[in-house]
Scaffold this active site. Structure first.
Site, PDB file in Angstrom:
ATOM      1  N   HIS A   1      -0.727  30.007  44.650  1.00 36.09           N
ATOM      2  CA  HIS A   1      -1.781  29.841  43.649  1.00 36.09           C
ATOM      3  C   HIS A   1      -1.539  30.688  42.411  1.00 36.09           C
ATOM      4  O   HIS A   1      -2.471  30.966  41.659  1.00 36.09           O
ATOM      5  CB  HIS A   1      -3.148  30.165  44.267  1.00 36.09           C
ATOM      6  CG  HIS A   1      -3.492  29.249  45.404  1.00 36.09           C
ATOM      7  ND1 HIS A   1      -4.376  29.602  46.399  1.00 36.09           N
ATOM      8  CD2 HIS A   1      -3.051  28.005  45.722  1.00 36.09           C
ATOM      9  CE1 HIS A   1      -4.470  28.610  47.275  1.00 36.09           C
ATOM     10  NE2 HIS A   1      -3.666  27.619  46.893  1.00 36.09           N
TER      11      HIS A   1
ATOM     12  N   SER B   1      -9.745  31.392  55.029  1.00 35.90           N
ATOM     13  CA  SER B   1     -10.808  30.516  55.561  1.00 35.90           C
ATOM     14  C   SER B   1     -10.265  29.122  55.844  1.00 35.90           C
ATOM     15  O   SER B   1     -10.981  28.261  56.344  1.00 35.90           O
ATOM     16  CB  SER B   1     -11.951  30.429  54.549  1.00 35.90           C
ATOM     17  OG  SER B   1     -11.454  29.934  53.315  1.00 35.90           O
TER      18      SER B   1
ATOM     19  N   ASP C   1      -3.360  38.444  43.674  1.00 36.21           N
ATOM     20  CA  ASP C   1      -3.530  39.859  43.301  1.00 36.21           C
ATOM     21  C   ASP C   1      -2.216  40.630  43.203  1.00 36.21           C
ATOM     22  O   ASP C   1      -2.191  41.745  42.680  1.00 36.21           O
ATOM     23  CB  ASP C   1      -4.514  40.553  44.269  1.00 36.21           C
ATOM     24  CG  ASP C   1      -4.088  40.453  45.746  1.00 36.21           C
ATOM     25  OD1 ASP C   1      -4.973  40.381  46.614  1.00 36.21           O
ATOM     26  OD2 ASP C   1      -2.869  40.441  46.029  1.00 36.21           O
TER      27      ASP C   1
ATOM     28  N   CYS D   1      -1.974  32.656  21.531  1.00 38.98           N
ATOM     29  CA  CYS D   1      -0.528  32.574  21.766  1.00 38.98           C
ATOM     30  C   CYS D   1       0.220  32.905  20.473  1.00 38.98           C
ATOM     31  O   CYS D   1      -0.058  32.293  19.425  1.00 38.98           O
ATOM     32  CB  CYS D   1      -0.184  31.150  22.223  1.00 38.98           C
ATOM     33  SG  CYS D   1       1.585  30.812  22.242  1.00 38.98           S
TER      34      CYS D   1
HETATM   35  C1  BV8 Z   1      -4.176  20.260  44.538  1.00 40.72           C
HETATM   36  C2  BV8 Z   1      -6.446  30.585  42.320  1.00 40.72           C
HETATM   37  C3  BV8 Z   1      -3.189  18.198  44.009  1.00 40.72           C
HETATM   38  C4  BV8 Z   1      -7.614  30.721  41.413  1.00 40.72           C
HETATM   39  C5  BV8 Z   1      -7.163  29.102  44.149  1.00 40.72           C
HETATM   40  C6  BV8 Z   1     -11.202  17.144  49.174  1.00 40.72           C
HETATM   41  C7  BV8 Z   1     -10.494  17.260  50.352  1.00 40.72           C
HETATM   42  C8  BV8 Z   1      -9.281  17.942  50.396  1.00 40.72           C
HETATM   43  C9  BV8 Z   1      -8.769  18.540  49.261  1.00 40.72           C
HETATM   44  C10 BV8 Z   1      -9.486  18.437  48.113  1.00 40.72           C
HETATM   45  C11 BV8 Z   1     -10.683  17.750  48.052  1.00 40.72           C
HETATM   46  N1  BV8 Z   1     -11.136  17.837  46.771  1.00 40.72           N
HETATM   47  C12 BV8 Z   1     -10.258  18.554  46.033  1.00 40.72           C
HETATM   48  C13 BV8 Z   1      -9.257  18.912  46.836  1.00 40.72           C
HETATM   49  C14 BV8 Z   1      -8.092  19.677  46.483  1.00 40.72           C
HETATM   50  C15 BV8 Z   1      -8.464  21.131  46.280  1.00 40.72           C
HETATM   51  C16 BV8 Z   1      -9.123  21.697  47.525  1.00 40.72           C
HETATM   52  O1  BV8 Z   1      -8.475  22.032  48.490  1.00 40.72           O
HETATM   53  N2  BV8 Z   1     -10.452  21.828  47.505  1.00 40.72           N
HETATM   54  C17 BV8 Z   1     -11.112  22.312  48.698  1.00 40.72           C
HETATM   55  C18 BV8 Z   1     -11.923  23.546  48.388  1.00 40.72           C
HETATM   56  C19 BV8 Z   1     -11.936  21.173  49.287  1.00 40.72           C
HETATM   57  N3  BV8 Z   1      -7.192  21.780  46.096  1.00 40.72           N
HETATM   58  C20 BV8 Z   1      -6.659  21.795  44.865  1.00 40.72           C
HETATM   59  O2  BV8 Z   1      -7.202  21.372  43.865  1.00 40.72           O
HETATM   60  C21 BV8 Z   1      -5.255  22.362  44.808  1.00 40.72           C
HETATM   61  N4  BV8 Z   1      -4.429  21.468  44.068  1.00 40.72           N
HETATM   62  O3  BV8 Z   1      -4.678  19.816  45.545  1.00 40.72           O
HETATM   63  O4  BV8 Z   1      -3.298  19.552  43.745  1.00 40.72           O
HETATM   64  C22 BV8 Z   1      -4.332  17.583  43.243  1.00 40.72           C
HETATM   65  C23 BV8 Z   1      -4.192  17.515  41.874  1.00 40.72           C
HETATM   66  C24 BV8 Z   1      -5.233  16.912  41.149  1.00 40.72           C
HETATM   67  C25 BV8 Z   1      -6.386  16.425  41.798  1.00 40.72           C
HETATM   68  C26 BV8 Z   1      -6.513  16.566  43.205  1.00 40.72           C
HETATM   69  C27 BV8 Z   1      -5.484  17.149  43.925  1.00 40.72           C
HETATM   70  C28 BV8 Z   1      -5.252  23.694  44.105  1.00 40.72           C
HETATM   71  C29 BV8 Z   1      -5.945  24.720  44.975  1.00 40.72           C
HETATM   72  C30 BV8 Z   1      -5.740  26.106  44.371  1.00 40.72           C
HETATM   73  C31 BV8 Z   1      -7.068  26.664  43.933  1.00 40.72           C
HETATM   74  N5  BV8 Z   1      -6.877  28.038  43.454  1.00 40.72           N
HETATM   75  N6  BV8 Z   1      -6.929  30.339  43.677  1.00 40.72           N
HETATM   76  C32 BV8 Z   1      -8.392  31.990  41.680  1.00 40.72           C
HETATM   77  O5  BV8 Z   1      -8.031  32.781  42.575  1.00 40.72           O
HETATM   78  O6  BV8 Z   1      -9.377  32.181  40.947  1.00 40.72           O
HETATM   79  S1  BV8 Z   1      -7.754  28.930  45.720  1.00 40.72           S
HETATM   80  C33 BV8 Z   1      -8.711  30.250  46.158  1.00 40.72           C
HETATM   81  O7  BV8 Z   1      -9.087  29.983  47.503  1.00 40.72           O
HETATM   82  C34 BV8 Z   1      -7.989  31.593  46.245  1.00 40.72           C
HETATM   83  O8  BV8 Z   1      -6.637  31.558  45.885  1.00 40.72           O
HETATM   84  C35 BV8 Z   1      -8.036  31.904  47.730  1.00 40.72           C
HETATM   85  O9  BV8 Z   1      -6.949  32.590  48.172  1.00 40.72           O
HETATM   86  C36 BV8 Z   1      -8.048  30.538  48.260  1.00 40.72           C
HETATM   87  C37 BV8 Z   1      -8.347  30.335  49.653  1.00 40.72           C
HETATM   88  O10 BV8 Z   1      -9.414  31.150  49.997  1.00 40.72           O
HETATM   89  P1  BV8 Z   1      -9.102  32.319  51.063  1.00 40.72           P
HETATM   90  O11 BV8 Z   1      -7.887  33.040  50.638  1.00 40.72           O
HETATM   91  O12 BV8 Z   1      -9.090  31.725  52.412  1.00 40.72           O
HETATM   92  O13 BV8 Z   1     -10.302  33.277  50.816  1.00 40.72           O
HETATM   93  P2  BV8 Z   1     -11.778  33.041  51.357  1.00 40.72           P
HETATM   94  O14 BV8 Z   1     -12.654  33.980  50.628  1.00 40.72           O
HETATM   95  O15 BV8 Z   1     -12.084  31.576  51.356  1.00 40.72           O
HETATM   96  O16 BV8 Z   1     -11.686  33.465  52.900  1.00 40.72           O
HETATM   97  C38 BV8 Z   1     -11.331  34.777  53.248  1.00 40.72           C
HETATM   98  C39 BV8 Z   1     -11.102  34.762  54.741  1.00 40.72           C
HETATM   99  O17 BV8 Z   1     -10.696  36.071  55.135  1.00 40.72           O
HETATM  100  C40 BV8 Z   1     -12.338  34.425  55.544  1.00 40.72           C
HETATM  101  O18 BV8 Z   1     -11.999  33.497  56.576  1.00 40.72           O
HETATM  102  C41 BV8 Z   1     -12.745  35.756  56.170  1.00 40.72           C
HETATM  103  O19 BV8 Z   1     -13.301  35.596  57.461  1.00 40.72           O
HETATM  104  C42 BV8 Z   1     -11.420  36.452  56.270  1.00 40.72           C
HETATM  105  N7  BV8 Z   1     -11.486  37.920  56.220  1.00 40.72           N
HETATM  106  C43 BV8 Z   1     -12.412  38.685  55.577  1.00 40.72           C
HETATM  107  N8  BV8 Z   1     -12.081  39.985  55.753  1.00 40.72           N
HETATM  108  C44 BV8 Z   1     -10.941  40.020  56.479  1.00 40.72           C
HETATM  109  C45 BV8 Z   1     -10.556  38.703  56.771  1.00 40.72           C
HETATM  110  N9  BV8 Z   1      -9.455  38.417  57.484  1.00 40.72           N
HETATM  111  C46 BV8 Z   1      -8.715  39.450  57.916  1.00 40.72           C
HETATM  112  N10 BV8 Z   1      -9.008  40.736  57.671  1.00 40.72           N
HETATM  113  C47 BV8 Z   1     -10.111  41.057  56.955  1.00 40.72           C
HETATM  114  N11 BV8 Z   1     -10.423  42.337  56.705  1.00 40.72           N
HETATM  115 ZN    ZN Z   2       1.483  28.614  22.817  1.00 43.26          ZN
END
Ligand code: BV8
Ligand code: ZN
Length: 256
Positions: free
Chosen positions: A122, A200, A107, A158
């Protein structure tokens, strides 16, 4: 640990740290009014799962649907302000001997709150580029005006190659920017205190950073109103919101 007692040890860790790493997630922007990544999507998007939309396959299958979602999110973000949490993290950098801010958020609110050299694991909603030739694309400054509940929108073409302009974020299944990830890993491996705030702890490789810090002997402190998979590893879990806890933490550690 509830948020009205701030343990003395934490204040000592903050004041004594030679290098602090702050890792943030969508929770730090929640009180700015930006729904967290896993909040139920609203409006037109309520029928979609963000995990499904945030992939290159989804964009290739339906560019207008995915581009419309990101433009809706961008218009939301442009209508929000950085809040106490972002400002407290920017202020922490002025007290700490060395601070590295790593965010999963797209953001741009940390930068708008004055944080510099933010490591954006990200990517960013504000830096789209061409799917084909990867040229960067300057979005019009004013927020797009998708219907308040959102709608599909055709991505721009583009100017250089005519392919679709795509959101400047890292999708699931995509590699993180190599230099940004290397710098984040290096900081986690060198720091003596890592604060994990508002995430999370589900997404890799970002969620490996606290483990790397822990292995190097750093203290790991989590700020989150809810428990996460990081709880067992953290030296301290502060149950509370970022906007309420962070300013209190700064005032307690560095009373003006
Ligand atoms: C990669 C951009 C190599 C887009 C995002 C199996 C096991 C392990 C890993 C994997 C797997 N299968 C696939 C994977 C890899 C995968 C992954 O991790 N998957 C997970 C879900 C299992 N990761 C990837 O693919 C990454 N790349 O690994 O490259 C590779 C290459 C090829 C093939 C395989 C691997 C790329 C990951 C990037 C994804 N893009 N964002 C968009 O935004 O649209 S991630 C997305 O989730 C957001 O960016 C976000 O920031 C991020 C994490 O979420 P959080 O920020 O934690 O937000 P969330 O809503 O989940 O939680 C909010 C938290 O805040 C909560 O805990 C809540 O309690 C708390 N909260 C609420 N209010 C408050 C608060 N805290 C404080 N104050 C408050 N007021
Ligand atoms: Zn282009």
């Amino acid at each position: 640990m509830t948020d009205h007692q701030l343990p003395g040890a934490l204040l000592a860790w903050l004041r004594g740290a030679a290098h602090i790493v702050v890792l943030t997630g969508a929770g730090v922007s929640q009180e700015s009014g930006i729904p967290t990544f896993r909040d139920t999507l609203s409006g037109f998007w309520s029928r979609f799962d963000p995990m499904q939309l945030a992939t290159p396959e989804a964009f290739d299958a339906d560019p207008s649907l995915v581009w419309g979602w990101y433009e809706w999110r961008r218009s939301q973000v442009l209508g929000c302000q950085p809040i106490a949490a972002h400002r407290a993290i920017a202020e922490l950098a002025s007290h700490a001997r060395k601070l590295t801010l790593v965010t999963q958020n797209v953001d741009g609110l940390h930068e708008r709150a004055g944080s510099r050299d933010v490591l954006c694991l990200h990517g960013s909603l504000h830096r789209p580029y061409c799917r084909g030739c990867r040229s960067t694309y300057a979005l019009p400054q004013e927020a797009p005006d998708p219907a308040p509940s959102g709608q599909p929108m055709r991505p721009p073409a583009c100017p250089s190659c005519g392919d679709h302009i795509r959101p400047g974020v890292v999708w699931f299944g995509e590699m993180l920017p190599a230099e940004t990830w290397a710098a984040s890993e290096e900081a986690a491996d060198a720091c003596d205190l890592l604060l994990s705030i508002g995430t999370s702890s589900l997404v890799y490789p970002a969620t490996a950073l606290p483990e790397i810090a822990h292995r190097n002997g750093a203290k790991v402190v989590q700020i989150n109103p809810e428990p996460t998979s990081l709880d067992p590893l953290a030296d301290l879990n502060l149950r509370g919101t970022a906007a309420r806890l962070l300013p209190r933490l700064l005032r307690a550690a560095w009373p003006s």
